[in-house]
Design a protein around this motif. Structure first.
Motif, PDB file in Angstrom:
ATOM      1  N   PHE A  55       0.819  -1.195   0.000  1.00 14.24           N
ATOM      2  CA  PHE A  55       0.000   0.000   0.000  1.00 14.24           C
ATOM      3  C   PHE A  55       0.861   1.258   0.000  1.00 14.24           C
ATOM      4  O   PHE A  55       0.485   2.287  -0.572  1.00 14.24           O
ATOM      5  N   GLY A  56       2.011   1.182   0.662  1.00 13.68           N
ATOM      6  CA  GLY A  56       2.832   2.381   0.778  1.00 13.68           C
ATOM      7  C   GLY A  56       3.561   2.767  -0.492  1.00 13.68           C
ATOM      8  O   GLY A  56       3.941   3.936  -0.653  1.00 13.68           O
ATOM      9  N   ILE A  57       3.751   1.825  -1.417  1.00  9.38           N
ATOM     10  CA  ILE A  57       4.571   2.095  -2.604  1.00  9.38           C
ATOM     11  C   ILE A  57       4.033   3.248  -3.454  1.00  9.38           C
ATOM     12  O   ILE A  57       4.793   4.141  -3.826  1.00  9.38           O
ATOM     13  N   CYS A  63       8.956  11.851   3.668  1.00 10.08           N
ATOM     14  CA  CYS A  63       9.504  11.185   4.850  1.00 10.08           C
ATOM     15  C   CYS A  63       9.005  11.813   6.148  1.00 10.08           C
ATOM     16  O   CYS A  63       9.025  11.166   7.187  1.00 10.08           O
ATOM     17  N   CYS A  64       8.532  13.079   6.110  1.00  7.92           N
ATOM     18  CA  CYS A  64       7.977  13.662   7.332  1.00  7.92           C
ATOM     19  C   CYS A  64       6.481  13.401   7.426  1.00  7.92           C
ATOM     20  O   CYS A  64       5.924  13.344   8.513  1.00  7.92           O
ATOM     21  N   GLY A  65       5.797  13.212   6.297  1.00 15.16           N
ATOM     22  CA  GLY A  65       4.368  12.972   6.325  1.00 15.16           C
ATOM     23  C   GLY A  65       3.999  11.535   6.570  1.00 15.16           C
ATOM     24  O   GLY A  65       2.862  11.244   6.947  1.00 15.16           O
ATOM     25  N   VAL A  66       4.940  10.604   6.382  1.00 18.55           N
ATOM     26  CA  VAL A  66       4.604   9.196   6.518  1.00 18.55           C
ATOM     27  C   VAL A  66       4.450   8.791   7.980  1.00 18.55           C
ATOM     28  O   VAL A  66       3.690   7.875   8.294  1.00 18.55           O
ATOM     29  N   LEU A  67       5.111   9.476   8.903  1.00 15.19           N
ATOM     30  CA  LEU A  67       5.021   9.084  10.310  1.00 15.19           C
ATOM     31  C   LEU A  67       3.619   9.281  10.890  1.00 15.19           C
ATOM     32  O   LEU A  67       3.095   8.377  11.557  1.00 15.19           O
ATOM     33  N   PRO A  68       2.949  10.444  10.673  1.00 15.25           N
ATOM     34  CA  PRO A  68       1.567  10.544  11.164  1.00 15.25           C
ATOM     35  C   PRO A  68       0.645   9.478  10.578  1.00 15.25           C
ATOM     36  O   PRO A  68      -0.261   8.997  11.254  1.00 15.25           O
ATOM     37  N   THR A  69       0.872   9.103   9.320  1.00 15.87           N
ATOM     38  CA  THR A  69       0.059   8.055   8.715  1.00 15.87           C
ATOM     39  C   THR A  69       0.356   6.713   9.371  1.00 15.87           C
ATOM     40  O   THR A  69      -0.544   5.896   9.587  1.00 15.87           O
ATOM     41  N   GLY A  70       1.616   6.475   9.688  1.00 13.88           N
ATOM     42  CA  GLY A  70       1.961   5.255  10.413  1.00 13.88           C
ATOM     43  C   GLY A  70       1.308   5.214  11.786  1.00 13.88           C
ATOM     44  O   GLY A  70       0.868   4.154  12.251  1.00 13.88           O
ATOM     45  N   ILE A  71       1.214   6.363  12.452  1.00 11.78           N
ATOM     46  CA  ILE A  71       0.520   6.440  13.735  1.00 11.78           C
ATOM     47  C   ILE A  71      -0.953   6.086  13.551  1.00 11.78           C
ATOM     48  O   ILE A  71      -1.552   5.381  14.368  1.00 11.78           O
ATOM     49  N   ALA A  72      -1.541   6.586  12.448  1.00 12.19           N
ATOM     50  CA  ALA A  72      -2.942   6.254  12.165  1.00 12.19           C
ATOM     51  C   ALA A  72      -3.105   4.748  11.969  1.00 12.19           C
ATOM     52  O   ALA A  72      -4.093   4.156  12.420  1.00 12.19           O
ATOM     53  N   LEU A  73      -2.171   4.109  11.302  1.00 17.30           N
ATOM     54  CA  LEU A  73      -2.218   2.654  11.138  1.00 17.30           C
ATOM     55  C   LEU A  73      -2.240   1.955  12.492  1.00 17.30           C
ATOM     56  O   LEU A  73      -3.029   1.034  12.726  1.00 17.30           O
ATOM     57  N   ALA A  85       6.632  -1.709   8.197  1.00 15.75           N
ATOM     58  CA  ALA A  85       6.652  -2.016   6.764  1.00 15.75           C
ATOM     59  C   ALA A  85       6.160  -0.822   5.950  1.00 15.75           C
ATOM     60  O   ALA A  85       6.729  -0.486   4.904  1.00 15.75           O
ATOM     61  N   PHE A  86       5.115  -0.179   6.427  1.00 16.52           N
ATOM     62  CA  PHE A  86       4.582   1.006   5.759  1.00 16.52           C
ATOM     63  C   PHE A  86       5.586   2.156   5.808  1.00 16.52           C
ATOM     64  O   PHE A  86       5.802   2.860   4.818  1.00 16.52           O
ATOM     65  N   LEU A  87       6.227   2.360   6.958  1.00 13.89           N
ATOM     66  CA  LEU A  87       7.191   3.445   7.120  1.00 13.89           C
ATOM     67  C   LEU A  87       8.427   3.252   6.242  1.00 13.89           C
ATOM     68  O   LEU A  87       9.080   4.224   5.860  1.00 13.89           O
ATOM     69  N   ILE A  88       8.769   1.998   5.928  1.00 14.16           N
ATOM     70  CA  ILE A  88       9.936   1.732   5.084  1.00 14.16           C
ATOM     71  C   ILE A  88       9.605   1.918   3.608  1.00 14.16           C
ATOM     72  O   ILE A  88      10.329   2.589   2.872  1.00 14.16           O
ATOM     73  N   SER A  89       8.519   1.313   3.152  1.00 13.56           N
ATOM     74  CA  SER A  89       8.245   1.290   1.714  1.00 13.56           C
ATOM     75  C   SER A  89       7.727   2.626   1.183  1.00 13.56           C
ATOM     76  O   SER A  89       7.994   2.979   0.034  1.00 13.56           O
ATOM     77  N   THR A  90       7.002   3.383   1.989  1.00 15.31           N
ATOM     78  CA  THR A  90       6.329   4.580   1.478  1.00 15.31           C
ATOM     79  C   THR A  90       7.284   5.672   1.014  1.00 15.31           C
ATOM     80  O   THR A  90       7.152   6.161  -0.116  1.00 15.31           O
ATOM     81  N   PRO A  91       8.250   6.128   1.825  1.00 21.59           N
ATOM     82  CA  PRO A  91       9.098   7.240   1.351  1.00 21.59           C
ATOM     83  C   PRO A  91      10.082   6.841   0.260  1.00 21.59           C
ATOM     84  O   PRO A  91      10.628   7.709  -0.420  1.00 21.59           O
ATOM     85  N   SER A 348       6.513  23.666   3.606  1.00 21.20           N
ATOM     86  CA  SER A 348       6.220  23.259   2.232  1.00 21.20           C
ATOM     87  C   SER A 348       5.356  22.021   2.158  1.00 21.20           C
ATOM     88  O   SER A 348       4.977  21.599   1.092  1.00 21.20           O
ATOM     89  N   CYS A 349       5.049  21.402   3.294  1.00 16.13           N
ATOM     90  CA  CYS A 349       4.242  20.181   3.251  1.00 16.13           C
ATOM     91  C   CYS A 349       3.055  20.314   4.198  1.00 16.13           C
ATOM     92  O   CYS A 349       2.828  19.482   5.040  1.00 16.13           O
ATOM     93  N   GLN A 350       2.323  21.392   4.044  1.00 18.76           N
ATOM     94  CA  GLN A 350       1.348  21.840   5.019  1.00 18.76           C
ATOM     95  C   GLN A 350       0.438  20.748   5.551  1.00 18.76           C
ATOM     96  O   GLN A 350       0.668  20.176   6.594  1.00 18.76           O
ATOM     97  N   SER A 351      -0.635  20.452   4.850  1.00 21.26           N
ATOM     98  CA  SER A 351      -1.643  19.596   5.457  1.00 21.26           C
ATOM     99  C   SER A 351      -1.228  18.138   5.529  1.00 21.26           C
ATOM    100  O   SER A 351      -1.541  17.445   6.474  1.00 21.26           O
ATOM    101  N   SER A 352      -0.513  17.654   4.517  1.00 22.64           N
ATOM    102  CA  SER A 352      -0.216  16.226   4.488  1.00 22.64           C
ATOM    103  C   SER A 352       0.783  15.826   5.552  1.00 22.64           C
ATOM    104  O   SER A 352       0.736  14.731   6.074  1.00 22.64           O
ATOM    105  N   CYS A 353       1.735  16.721   5.869  1.00 25.17           N
ATOM    106  CA  CYS A 353       2.789  16.343   6.807  1.00 25.17           C
ATOM    107  C   CYS A 353       2.593  16.945   8.181  1.00 25.17           C
ATOM    108  O   CYS A 353       2.964  16.366   9.172  1.00 25.17           O
ATOM    109  N   CYS A 354       2.045  18.136   8.246  1.00 23.87           N
ATOM    110  CA  CYS A 354       2.063  18.874   9.495  1.00 23.87           C
ATOM    111  C   CYS A 354       0.710  18.963  10.176  1.00 23.87           C
ATOM    112  O   CYS A 354       0.620  19.471  11.262  1.00 23.87           O
ATOM    113  N   SER A 355      -0.322  18.505   9.516  1.00 24.52           N
ATOM    114  CA  SER A 355      -1.647  18.624  10.102  1.00 24.52           C
ATOM    115  C   SER A 355      -1.735  17.875  11.420  1.00 24.52           C
ATOM    116  O   SER A 355      -2.389  18.307  12.353  1.00 24.52           O
ATOM    117  N   SER A 356      -1.055  16.757  11.503  1.00 22.52           N
ATOM    118  CA  SER A 356      -1.136  15.962  12.719  1.00 22.52           C
ATOM    119  C   SER A 356      -0.332  16.554  13.840  1.00 22.52           C
ATOM    120  O   SER A 356      -0.456  16.149  14.979  1.00 22.52           O
TER     121      SER A 356
END
Length: 361
Positions: A55-57, A63-73, A85-91, A348-356
């Protein structure tokens, strides 16, 4: 001027694939939210680890936005292995970077890159399940979820298809391109300078293709802060300097997946044992994949095979795309410069990375 010609040619090679990739990334962002991914991947076991990695591919998360998504997982019940696995493959990849890799570096590397990301994610997740299972990640801010269209925390309305498409365009060509504009521009400049100034194959003569080159690319990629798309021009420059396709693959995998900031955050959030597995999985799979690529396809990309070979039927579209891409990049860079001169906070990565990470004022 040789530099400008080389810079423009590199831009033209990349532009059609990158513009299409940005559109696809925007559609993924709007129609496949992190919360939806989390719901589908909740659970334990090797199947969840595999699904989390795959799913992450294609997801357009930096690399800064993937951590909040990993927390959601993790909040949705995913095991620590699936989260890692998600944190490795996504970025390491993304639909935009895969297309740009195909346009600039050819089909072999374009296929090898997501496959390597998948294998490293699965191995890392399974190792964490076996050796470092433990408590799940806890979100420090309560897990605020934003609407992917209007970015409203309390949005309950059903957005129309037109609104969703508009949001996809704003994300892909606005927020996402703004995030990668500076490293992308820098990568193109470096690649053009290398092609014009340095003798072809210089690095290859200093460090012969083989294990030495592979390890050198690990050392070059680990501390760098770069996104998966912006790393492609740098890999192109390295290929011109004589590194093997496998060494370029190692650089493409290690650079986007790791940097000093991400390493410290992951260590503090997931634990240092998990961090060691995280780093080991990325490096070991990247080295093995690079060695395998050089062994099976030593001629995947040679110095004599310059990639300035746009098909005639696509030449006009490539030129138009190059002009559009440069215009958008310069526009985003001007906005960043204006914000810097005004001394206003700029992310530069407003909502996707910093919203959380935002807290209500």
């Amino acid at each position: 001027m040789p530099f400008l010609r080389e810079f423009w040619q590199l831009t033209v090679e990349m532009a059609p694939y990158l513009l299409f990739g940005l559109l696809a990334a925007g559609l993924l962002k709007v129609f496949l939210s992190p919360e939806a991914v989390a719901r589908h991947l909740g659970g334990r076991g090797w199947r969840e680890v595999f699904k989390a990695a795959i799913f992450g591919i294609p997801l357009p998360l930096c690399c800064c936005g993937v951590l909040p998504t990993g927390i959601a997982l993790s909040r949705q019940g995913a095991s620590r292995g699936a989260t890692v696995a998600f944190l490795i493959s996504t970025p390491q990849t993304g639909v935009d970077s895969i297309l740009v890799t195909y346009g600039m570096l050819g089909p072999v590397l374009a296929v090898a890159r997501p496959l390597t990301a998948l294998v490293s994610g699965v191995i890392g997740g399974l190792l964490v399940e076996a050796l470092a299972s433990g408590r799940r990640i806890v979100s420090p801010d309560g897990g605020v979820s934003l609407c992917q269209v209007c970015q409203d925390e309390a949005c309950l309305q059903r957005h129309s298809l037109g609104e969703r498409l508009g949001a996809a365009l704003r994300y892909g060509f606005g927020e996402l391109l703004s995030e990668i504009a500076l490293p992308l521009f820098g990568g193109l400049v470096i690649a053009a300078l290398v092609a014009v100034i340095l003798p072809p194959g210089l690095l290859g003569r200093l460090v012969s293709p083989g294990p030495g080159q592979l390890l050198l690319m690990v050392l070059a990629g680990l501390p760098l802060y770069m996104c998966s798309t912006a790393s492609v021009p740098l890999a192109y420059a390295l290929l011109l300097q004589g590194v093997s396709p496998g060494a370029a693959l190692v650089f493409l995998m290690c650079g986007p997946a790791t940097n000093t900031t991400a390493i410290s955050v992951i260590g503090a959030t997931l634990g240092w044992r998990t961090l060691l597995i995280f780093i080991f999985s990325i490096i070991s799979v990247a080295l093995a994949s690079g060695y395998l690529l050089d062994t099976l396809w030593p001629q995947a990309l040679t110095l004599g095979e310059r990639l300035h070979s746009t098909p005639e039927g696509l030449a006009l579209w490539a030129e138009v795309s190059g002009g559009l891409l440069l215009g958008l990049v310069f526009w985003h860079l001007s906005l960043k410069l204006r914000a810097r001169l005004r001394k206003t906070p700029s992310c530069s990565c407003q909502s996707s990375c910093c919203s959380s990470h935002r807290r209500p004022g």
